[in-house]
Design an enzyme around this catalytic site. Structure first.
Site, PDB file in Angstrom:
ATOM      1  N   LYS A  78       4.597  -4.386   4.114  1.00  0.00           N
ATOM      2  CA  LYS A  78       5.976  -3.927   4.991  1.00  0.00           C
ATOM      3  C   LYS A  78       6.393  -4.835   6.296  1.00  0.00           C
ATOM      4  O   LYS A  78       7.559  -5.219   6.265  1.00  0.00           O
ATOM      5  CB  LYS A  78       5.580  -2.668   5.981  1.00  0.00           C
ATOM      6  CG  LYS A  78       6.662  -1.889   6.627  1.00  0.00           C
ATOM      7  CD  LYS A  78       6.422  -0.855   7.243  1.00  0.00           C
ATOM      8  CE  LYS A  78       7.610  -0.505   8.313  1.00  0.00           C
ATOM      9  NZ  LYS A  78       7.419   0.622   9.303  1.00  0.00           N
ATOM     10  N   ASP A 103       7.768   2.358   4.222  1.00  0.00           N
ATOM     11  CA  ASP A 103       6.788   3.189   4.923  1.00  0.00           C
ATOM     12  C   ASP A 103       6.883   4.571   4.328  1.00  0.00           C
ATOM     13  O   ASP A 103       7.760   4.835   3.370  1.00  0.00           O
ATOM     14  CB  ASP A 103       6.936   2.897   6.357  1.00  0.00           C
ATOM     15  CG  ASP A 103       8.076   3.216   6.909  1.00  0.00           C
ATOM     16  OD1 ASP A 103       8.796   4.201   6.239  1.00  0.00           O
ATOM     17  OD2 ASP A 103       8.337   3.091   8.170  1.00  0.00           O
TER      18      ASP A 103
END
Length: 149
Positions: free
Chosen positions: A77, A96
């Site tokens: 991420k 996420d």
């Protein structure tokens, strides 16, 4: 009465070249100091600014992510955030749980399959879903949808 605003820039790789972990800790960076030193060292051995410029011109967002996750403390991420916001990788999708829910709710309820967590396979599947829906600017579409959430 001084209402001026102080503005600071990030240090250059050269300015960090001789800094020790103790130097950075003394500046208040605490546990982050060792990560900064590790990042500096890997960045220097990878080619420094030229390495980053090459990542910026790479048109394979997966290859860029693969390079960035070599740095300590950088997962998929964060690598995709860096790629999207700093390296002109418009198809990088920072995934996420919130982005996963947007993808599942709004575009494909089967995107999770039987998975109960955000596995590498699900991460890629969610990113591919955004890339197929929003070609050429999927990362920015993702950002708008995320903020609107």
């Amino acid at each position: 009465d001084d209402d001026s605003l102080s503005i600071y820039s990030f240090p250059t790789l050269d300015s960090l070249a001789n800094a020790s972990e103790d130097d950075l800790r003394a500046m208040g960076l605490g546990y982050r100091a060792k990560f900064i030193i590790g990042t500096r060292d890997l960045l220097q051995t990878s080619g420094g600014e030229e390495f980053l410029l090459n990542l910026r011109s790479n048109d394979d967002c997966q290859a860029v992510q693969d390079e960035l996750i070599k740095f300590s403390g950088i997962g998929r991420k964060v690598a995709d955030c860096v790629a999207l916001f700093s390296l002109d990788q418009d198809d990088s999708i920072p995934v996420d749980i919130h982005v996963q829910h947007i993808a599942s709710r709004d575009y494909d309820p089967t995107v999770l399959g039987q998975a109960k967590s955000l596995t590498p396979t699900i991460y890629k599947r969610v990113g591919d879903l955004f890339r197929s829906r929003f070609p050429n600017r999927a990362g920015w579409a993702h950002s708008l949808l995320f903020v609107a959430e």
